[in-house]
Design an enzyme around this catalytic site. Structure first.
Site, PDB file in Angstrom:
ATOM      1  CE  LYS A  14      -2.340  -0.993   3.825  1.00 57.16           C
ATOM      2  NZ  LYS A  14      -1.771  -2.296   4.240  1.00 57.16           N
ATOM      3  NE  ARG A  89      -4.726  -2.273  10.076  1.00 54.69           N
ATOM      4  CZ  ARG A  89      -3.712  -1.481   9.730  1.00 54.69           C
ATOM      5  NH1 ARG A  89      -3.907  -0.227   9.483  1.00 54.69           N
ATOM      6  NH2 ARG A  89      -2.510  -1.966   9.635  1.00 54.69           N
ATOM      7  NE  ARG A 128       7.051  -2.653   6.672  1.00 53.46           N
ATOM      8  CZ  ARG A 128       5.719  -2.494   6.610  1.00 53.46           C
ATOM      9  NH1 ARG A 128       5.131  -2.271   5.460  1.00 53.46           N
ATOM     10  NH2 ARG A 128       5.002  -2.587   7.683  1.00 53.46           N
ATOM     11  NE  ARG A 162       5.749  -0.508  11.089  1.00 54.03           N
ATOM     12  CZ  ARG A 162       4.604  -0.511  10.402  1.00 54.03           C
ATOM     13  NH1 ARG A 162       4.581  -0.024   9.178  1.00 54.03           N
ATOM     14  NH2 ARG A 162       3.512  -1.004  10.926  1.00 54.03           N
TER      15      ARG A 162
HETATM   16  P1  AMP Z   1       0.327   0.031   9.778  1.00 48.80           P
HETATM   17  O1  AMP Z   1       1.529   0.890   9.590  1.00 48.80           O
HETATM   18  O2  AMP Z   1      -0.808   0.427   8.874  1.00 48.80           O
HETATM   19  O3  AMP Z   1       0.631  -1.433   9.683  1.00 48.80           O
HETATM   20  O4  AMP Z   1      -0.209   0.317  11.267  1.00 48.80           O
HETATM   21  C1  AMP Z   1       0.598   0.027  12.391  1.00 48.80           C
HETATM   22  C2  AMP Z   1      -0.271  -0.192  13.598  1.00 48.80           C
HETATM   23  O5  AMP Z   1      -1.022   1.009  13.888  1.00 48.80           O
HETATM   24  C3  AMP Z   1      -1.332  -1.288  13.450  1.00 48.80           C
HETATM   25  O6  AMP Z   1      -0.824  -2.588  13.731  1.00 48.80           O
HETATM   26  C4  AMP Z   1      -2.360  -0.833  14.496  1.00 48.80           C
HETATM   27  O7  AMP Z   1      -1.946  -1.147  15.806  1.00 48.80           O
HETATM   28  C5  AMP Z   1      -2.327   0.682  14.353  1.00 48.80           C
HETATM   29  N1  AMP Z   1      -3.319   1.107  13.344  1.00 48.80           N
HETATM   30  C6  AMP Z   1      -3.069   1.680  12.136  1.00 48.80           C
HETATM   31  N2  AMP Z   1      -4.218   1.902  11.466  1.00 48.80           N
HETATM   32  C7  AMP Z   1      -5.220   1.476  12.266  1.00 48.80           C
HETATM   33  C8  AMP Z   1      -6.627   1.404  12.135  1.00 48.80           C
HETATM   34  N3  AMP Z   1      -7.261   1.818  11.021  1.00 48.80           N
HETATM   35  N4  AMP Z   1      -7.343   0.921  13.183  1.00 48.80           N
HETATM   36  C9  AMP Z   1      -6.742   0.498  14.296  1.00 48.80           C
HETATM   37  N5  AMP Z   1      -5.417   0.494  14.471  1.00 48.80           N
HETATM   38  C10 AMP Z   1      -4.647   0.979  13.474  1.00 48.80           C
END
Ligand code: AMP
Length: 218
Positions: A14, A89, A128, A162
């Site tokens: 993405k 999500r 990553r 990360r």
């Molecule tokens: P990502 O970088 O999109 O993988 O997001 C990292 C972390 O942020 C996820 O594992 C969640 O803990 C939190 N997070 C990001 N987007 C959301 C969302 N839409 N709803 C809930 N938690 C989120």
């Protein structure tokens, strides 16, 4: 006006697709993950609240996340449209988003789901790494910086993995997200907004497919 949602499990591509879309269409890229990481780095109230969920690979509560998105979408820089990456999500978040787009009069124009096999996701996430200064994403196998040790985007030299890309957390993150993904796709399929794209292709081919969808929206 293009108001796009990019769906896909962590590691589906993405972020990479978003960079290419922003270059061509000048949309504002809104990644809830990036916003949470920034909030954690700045130790804001939202950041502190989100940290305990994020570190375990769980989702931050829907209301907290939706509020963050509504505030961001209300800002004046979103003129040409937006890409939502990592939100919604859950179907509950999708319903909250319906309320937000209605209040702000910014209707969704497409939803694209990038689909990748689970083995590929695990492989991509564990390889990553990120720039500490600007958050640009790289991959030890497929997307190294052009000059070793130097960020292509900002010239920074510090990189990190990360916390939630570490193997112990990745498995839970994928499980949590997989469970939510199918109903989310159904939700947008029913609205006639969904296009599925094969995320196993090269980034260039993925973008070609994305572009074919977006050029219809313009
Ligand atoms: P990502 O970088 O999109 O993988 O997001 C990292 C972390 O942020 C996820 O594992 C969640 O803990 C939190 N997070 C990001 N987007 C959301 C969302 N839409 N709803 C809930 N938690 C989120």
């Amino acid at each position: 006006m293009i108001n796009l949602i990019l769906l896909g499990l962590p590691g589906a591509g993405k972020g990479t697709a978003s960079e290419k879309i922003v270059d061509k269409y000048h949309l504002t890229h809104i990644s809830t993950g990036d916003m949470f990481r920034e909030a954690m780095a700045n130790q804001t109230k939202v950041g502190l609240e989100a940290k305990s969920y994020i570190d375990k690979g769980n989702l931050v509560p829907d209301e907290v996340t939706a509020k963050l998105v509504e505030e961001r979408l209300s800002q004046p820089d979103i003129k040409e449209g937006f890409i939502l990456d990592g939100f919604p999500r859950t179907t509950n978040q999708a319903e909250l988003l319906d309320g937000i787009t209605e209040r702000l009069n910014k209707p969704l124009t497409s939803v694209i789901s990038l689909e990748v096999a689970e083995e590929t996701l695990v492989e991509r996430l564990s390889a990553r790494f990120m720039c500490k200064d600007c958050g640009a994403t790289y991959n030890k196998l497929t997307k190294k910086p052009k000059v070793e040790g130097t960020c292509d985007r900002c010239g920074g030299h510090d990189f990190y993995q990360r916390e939630d890309d570490k193997p112990e957390v990745v498995k839970n993150r994928l499980e949590v997200n997989e469970k939510m993904n199918a109903p989310l796709k159904d939700f947008y399929e029913k609205k006639g907004l969904l296009t599925v794209i094969n995320g196993e292709q090269t980034p260039e081919k993925v973008f070609e497919d994305v572009d074919a969808v977006l050029s219809k929206n313009k």
